[in-house]
Write an enzyme that holds these catalytic residues in place. Structure first.
Site, PDB file in Angstrom:
ATOM      1  N   GLU A 107       0.887  -1.176   0.000  1.00 47.30           N
ATOM      2  CA  GLU A 107       0.000   0.000   0.000  1.00 47.30           C
ATOM      3  C   GLU A 107       0.915   1.212   0.000  1.00 47.30           C
ATOM      4  OE1 GLU A 107      -3.248  -0.113  -0.190  1.00 47.30           O
ATOM      5  OE2 GLU A 107      -3.645  -2.222   0.181  1.00 47.30           O
ATOM      6  N   CYS A 166      -1.993   9.494   2.374  1.00 48.58           N
ATOM      7  CA  CYS A 166      -1.526   8.832   1.153  1.00 48.58           C
ATOM      8  C   CYS A 166      -2.367   9.200  -0.056  1.00 48.58           C
ATOM      9  CB  CYS A 166      -1.516   7.325   1.342  1.00 48.58           C
ATOM     10  SG  CYS A 166      -3.116   6.665   1.817  1.00 48.58           S
TER      11      CYS A 166
HETATM   12  P1  NAD Z   1       8.129   4.671   5.055  1.00 50.93           P
HETATM   13  O1  NAD Z   1       8.128   3.873   3.808  1.00 50.93           O
HETATM   14  O2  NAD Z   1       9.255   5.573   5.317  1.00 50.93           O
HETATM   15  O3  NAD Z   1       7.987   3.741   6.346  1.00 50.93           O
HETATM   16  C1  NAD Z   1       6.920   2.818   6.526  1.00 50.93           C
HETATM   17  C2  NAD Z   1       7.353   1.717   7.458  1.00 50.93           C
HETATM   18  O4  NAD Z   1       8.407   0.999   6.835  1.00 50.93           O
HETATM   19  C3  NAD Z   1       7.861   2.153   8.830  1.00 50.93           C
HETATM   20  O5  NAD Z   1       7.337   1.292   9.819  1.00 50.93           O
HETATM   21  C4  NAD Z   1       9.361   1.958   8.700  1.00 50.93           C
HETATM   22  O6  NAD Z   1       9.971   1.599   9.921  1.00 50.93           O
HETATM   23  C5  NAD Z   1       9.462   0.798   7.740  1.00 50.93           C
HETATM   24  N1  NAD Z   1      10.711   0.754   6.970  1.00 50.93           N
HETATM   25  C6  NAD Z   1      11.565   1.758   6.709  1.00 50.93           C
HETATM   26  N2  NAD Z   1      12.601   1.316   5.965  1.00 50.93           N
HETATM   27  C7  NAD Z   1      12.392   0.009   5.769  1.00 50.93           C
HETATM   28  C8  NAD Z   1      13.100  -1.012   5.056  1.00 50.93           C
HETATM   29  N3  NAD Z   1      14.222  -0.761   4.403  1.00 50.93           N
HETATM   30  N4  NAD Z   1      12.592  -2.255   5.040  1.00 50.93           N
HETATM   31  C9  NAD Z   1      11.431  -2.536   5.669  1.00 50.93           C
HETATM   32  N5  NAD Z   1      10.713  -1.612   6.336  1.00 50.93           N
HETATM   33  C10 NAD Z   1      11.181  -0.357   6.383  1.00 50.93           C
HETATM   34  O7  NAD Z   1       6.737   5.476   4.990  1.00 50.93           O
HETATM   35  P2  NAD Z   1       6.195   6.553   6.014  1.00 50.93           P
HETATM   36  O8  NAD Z   1       7.027   7.785   5.895  1.00 50.93           O
HETATM   37  O9  NAD Z   1       5.976   5.944   7.344  1.00 50.93           O
HETATM   38  O10 NAD Z   1       4.743   6.831   5.411  1.00 50.93           O
HETATM   39  C11 NAD Z   1       4.527   7.737   4.384  1.00 50.93           C
HETATM   40  C12 NAD Z   1       4.376   7.021   3.059  1.00 50.93           C
HETATM   41  O11 NAD Z   1       3.419   5.994   3.183  1.00 50.93           O
HETATM   42  C13 NAD Z   1       3.874   7.912   1.955  1.00 50.93           C
HETATM   43  O12 NAD Z   1       4.535   7.586   0.762  1.00 50.93           O
HETATM   44  C14 NAD Z   1       2.409   7.542   1.859  1.00 50.93           C
HETATM   45  O13 NAD Z   1       1.822   7.813   0.620  1.00 50.93           O
HETATM   46  C15 NAD Z   1       2.447   6.095   2.159  1.00 50.93           C
HETATM   47  N6  NAD Z   1       1.161   5.655   2.662  1.00 50.93           N
HETATM   48  C16 NAD Z   1       0.407   4.810   1.892  1.00 50.93           C
HETATM   49  C17 NAD Z   1      -0.847   4.422   2.348  1.00 50.93           C
HETATM   50  C18 NAD Z   1      -1.723   3.509   1.555  1.00 50.93           C
HETATM   51  O14 NAD Z   1      -2.687   2.993   2.116  1.00 50.93           O
HETATM   52  N7  NAD Z   1      -1.446   3.258   0.290  1.00 50.93           N
HETATM   53  C19 NAD Z   1      -1.303   4.868   3.582  1.00 50.93           C
HETATM   54  C20 NAD Z   1      -0.497   5.715   4.325  1.00 50.93           C
HETATM   55  C21 NAD Z   1       0.740   6.092   3.866  1.00 50.93           C
END
Ligand code: NAD
Length: 477
Positions: free
Chosen positions: A220, A254
């Protein structure tokens, strides 16, 4: 266990996984009563601690309205869980499948079964809905769940962990806390399914880590969701809904509208309508408890840099407080800005914005607007505003996005019978409602042979009878 993992078995996270994996293989059939019991425990946990959870989210953001958490996190969770509770008995039932003539009188059905152990990695922006929502759905589908919430909401994540660990045994549902190194190790566990919500960039890494174990993923992700304004629209209404979708949680949503495509000539009217709408929703920015903080200094600095780069590239930046944006804000409350004529190449138009900045691109013909959307990676959401049904249908048929709201923003995500998810760079796999239940379920096809089966007619040695029957069948199909 058969499947490879790069983690040492003595690692505690690995031990938790092993316990869940063993339990999922020892208790494959998870009856309705146990699933309802788990959902009930999760519901009680949310109900009894709703205030504390909203306080924790508020503390993590700095400013984040409890009403927003009530609506966008807790209400959405409650509605989703109520639907799961109501529909689960029906969704769990085996589904009869009709049998083709050439296999009759056999019978066939699909038998829904839990996948086993589901990993959930969550983001910070709606830190309850986007962690406990997928977890609830996976539990309803009979799975064990390991959750890794975001390190950027430490109070919320710690509270969720302590509440979950009081209500569930570690081999049913557990929470793993930590930063990127922990998240990376988590994504290397050989889950039966890994459900990730976060950025496209990290999603790629998660998909690669999961592929090593042949772990299927749901991603997502985010992206640049366009708003297409048609000349036939009620501009005041469109601007209000765009301002709401963009400024909710200060743009850190998002499916927030990322940029606007506007018929050329409507710029001045849109500018006035958007600024009026923003003013109506948030009469003040600094100190307004309804207007969320940008989550961290780093995110705040990035957004300021995007505005600076766009200005340097010749864009016109307007918005009340647009000049004040260079001044530091203790609460990281960043004023909204409209950005006309942004440079085509530059971070503002190439990265997901995730903040209260709204680029406006003018178009001459609808086909140009459609081509602009199709020249970019496929967005998570698309919004169309207008009254001209033919123009609407051209946009709907001519573009591919995760989901759409027509004459509104965001609302398709709240419709609990619509699947929610992305396509292409905005992700794969959808959840919510039945789509979510199926996401975490293996629908096992079963064929039950009849003792009157004529299947042996097809067995070798092949001869004249075989040829005659095949000839007949060819005419029947
Ligand atoms: P992020 O990708 O930075 O982090 C998300 C999660 O991934 C966190 O728990 C983080 O600890 C973990 N993570 C970080 N690096 C990782 C790695 N290398 N391997 C595995 N896990 C890792 O995202 P964010 O800043 O928390 O959220 C914002 C982003 O999420 C935006 O791009 C937004 O559009 C997206 N988002 C999507 C939805 C959806 O439903 N499609 C909903 C909310 C947010």
């Amino acid at each position: 266990m058969g499947r490879m993992t790069q983690m040492p078995p003595e690692f505690p996270m690995r031990a938790l996984f092993d316990a869940q994996h063993a339990a999922s293989r020892a208790h494959v059939d998870v009856p309705l009563a146990l699933r309802q019991d788990r959902l009930g425990r999760l519901r009680n946990l949310i109900e009894s601690n709703a205030n504390a959870l909203a306080d924790a989210v508020q503390a993590d953001f700095g400013v984040r309205s409890r009403s927003l958490t009530e609506a966008a996190d807790l209400f959405v969770l409650r509605a989703g869980m109520a639907q799961l509770h109501r529909q689960l008995p029906r969704w769990m039932k085996p589904q009869r499948v009709s049998t083709p003539l050439y296999l009759q009188p056999a019978r066939a059905h699909l038998q829904p079964q839990p996948l086993g152990v589901v990993g959930v990695i969550g983001p910070w922006n709606y830190p309850l809905q986007l962690t406990l929502g997928p977890a609830a759905t996976a539990l309803a589908a009979g799975n064990r769940v390991m959750l890794k919430p975001s390190e950027l909401t430490p109070e919320t994540s710690a509270l969720v962990a302590s509440l979950v660990h009081k209500a569930f045994s570690a081999d049913e549902f557990c929470v793993v806390l930590g930063a990127v190194d922990v998240a990376q190790a988590f994504s290397q566990l050989p889950f039966d399914h890994l459900f990730f919500t976060g950025s496209t960039q990290v999603g790629r890494q998660v998909a690669a880590a999961a592929a090593v174990n042949l772990t299927p993923t749901t991603l997502e992700l985010g992206g640049k969701s366009p708003c297409v304004i048609d000349a036939s629209c009620d501009l005041a209404d469109a601007a209000l809904k765009i301002a709401h979708g963009k400024l909710l949680n200060a743009g850190q949503t998002c499916i927030a509208p990322d940029y606007v495509l506007l018929p050329r000539g409507m710029e001045a009217r849109f500018e006035r309508a958007f600024l009026d709408a923003a003013q109506r929703l948030f009469p003040a920015v600094e100190g307004n408890p309804d207007y969320a903080s940008i989550i961290s200094e780093r995110h705040h600095a990035r957004l300021l840099a995007l505005v600076g780069e766009a200005r340097a590239g010749g864009a016109r930046v307007v918005g009340w407080g647009a000049d004040a944006q260079s001044a530091p804000s203790a609460r990281r409350q960043l004023a909204p800005a409209l950005i006309f004529n942004p440079p085509a190449h530059g971070r503002l138009m190439e990265e997901e914005i995730f903040g209260p900045l709204l680029p406006v691109l003018s178009y001459e013909r609808l086909e140009d607007a459609i081509a602009t959307i199709n020249a970019r990676p496929r967005p998570l959401a698309l919004y169309w505003f207008g009254a001209d049904a033919a123009a609407r249908d051209r946009v709907l048929a001519g573009t591919v996005s995760g989901g759409v709201s027509v004459n509104d923003t965001l609302m398709h995500v709240a419709h609990d019978r619509l699947p929610f998810g992305g396509v292409g760079d905005s992700g794969w796999g959808a959840y919510h409602g039945k789509a979510g239940f199926l996401r975490f379920t293996h629908c096992k096809p079963v064929l039950v042979q009849s003792r009157f089966s004529l299947g042996h007619w097809f067995f070798p040695p092949y001869g004249q009878r075989f040829a005659r029957i095949m000839g007949l069948l060819r005419r029947w199909i």
